[in-house]
Enzyme design. Sequence first.
Site, PDB file in Angstrom:
ATOM      1  NE  ARG A   1      51.577 -24.796   8.034  1.00 49.15           N
ATOM      2  CZ  ARG A   1      52.797 -24.318   8.218  1.00 49.15           C
ATOM      3  NH1 ARG A   1      52.981 -22.995   8.230  1.00 49.15           N
ATOM      4  NH2 ARG A   1      53.821 -25.118   8.381  1.00 49.15           N
TER       5      ARG A   1
ATOM      6  CD  GLU B   1      49.687 -27.233  -4.907  1.00 46.87           C
ATOM      7  OE1 GLU B   1      49.787 -27.897  -5.954  1.00 46.87           O
ATOM      8  OE2 GLU B   1      50.474 -26.314  -4.619  1.00 46.87           O
TER       9      GLU B   1
END
Length: 445
Positions: free
Chosen positions: A94, A89
């Site tokens: 990112r 996740e």
Amino acid sequence: MWTADEIARLCYEHYGNRLPKQGKPEPNREWTLLAAVVKIQPTAGQACDRSDGPVQVTKEVVSMGTGTKCIGQSKMRKSGDILNDSHAEVIARRSFQRYLLHQLHLAAALKEDSIFLPGSQRGLWKLRPDLLFVFFSSHTPCGDASIIPMLEFEDQPCCPVSRDWASNPSVETNDNLEAPEDKRKCEDPESPVTKKMRLEPRTPDGTAHRQSFGSQERGPNPPNVNSSHLTAEELATVTGMTPSGARVVDVYRTGAKCVPGGAGDSRKPGAAYHRVGLLRVKPGRGDRTCSMSCSDKLARWNVLGCQGALLMHFLEEPIYLSAVVIGKCPCSQEAMQRALFGRCQNVSALPEGFGVQEVKIQQSDLLFEQSRCAVQTKKADSPGRLVPCGAAISWSAVPEQPLDVTANGFPQGTTKKGVGRPQARRPKACEISVLQPGIELGPQQ
């Protein structure tokens, strides 16, 4: 407009077709988790929020991440050139930030294919109003969202709740009670002890049953059983039964530990083992981590947005997720709602444009082929221990170096001698790599 199965299938296909073999689990020996962000855009002349009929949309994966690992606090670096948290996740988010920064560069260069439009304030941008972003995870996020009631007809990994507790949940037990070995092993729903649990448990009459329990814990005093506003979890807590009549004897455990210095788990037998709604850190092997659980991070993104602090300098308003889709696994709608936004309802004094987002939560019936459960089924009676994959993959819809494979927080193949050297390659999803394009974007505004 779209379904949970369509989102899951798109992500699984992208994983299989666009990600290389490097960084993926070793067949019949390793497993991993998958997460992604999917852009939803209506076809020309339609709006995502129209209510006069179905909307034809295009769906595109714009970021993806795999991974199950997290480094301990002793290995963290102030330089920001290492991935502290490599859960899928976090990697996907990112990678999504890399995508957003690239789109901002396109907008600044006046490219028409950018997802951003000029805002009302000079130098600021806003997301095109017809776009939505859906977050996909092949498994329930670690932490609070993974604390799900377990029914008596399911295969039990832990000691069931005692009869005394079922009839009187307020009975005190020793707070220092040590959980037996099998309890520690089952703290992760994907642990070896829970591998036999059914993904869709069946009631004694053979009908399929989906987990749908869980709400904010109300404290030590049980609610009024006669209340018409009693939630499923409160009913289970007071009576030891669900509305369907099945007895709640335990909960799926999370390996995430309560934040030091705050409230902790009761560690009572059975269903009272965890306290819900608490902030947690990811577990580490010996070395404690400082990374918050994925449930907590998703909750934060639902308040502050997914863009991060740096990108917010260039945006007129935060970028929120519109929905979260979970793959086939033990999952509770109410636990997800509690973990992702229910426990944030008292957050106040937010800047203009920010607020608690009640994201749409759906679950797919499609199983990730390299999840623990799927690999365990294929492995059957093959010898050898099944372990989580040590590598993490990040992918972003950007033209330059979209793919990166890391292990232990560094690019895969990095040696101990190479760590910290100026010429050493950094992970594309580490803080400094994500921030650099934003710093370069600054003077253009």
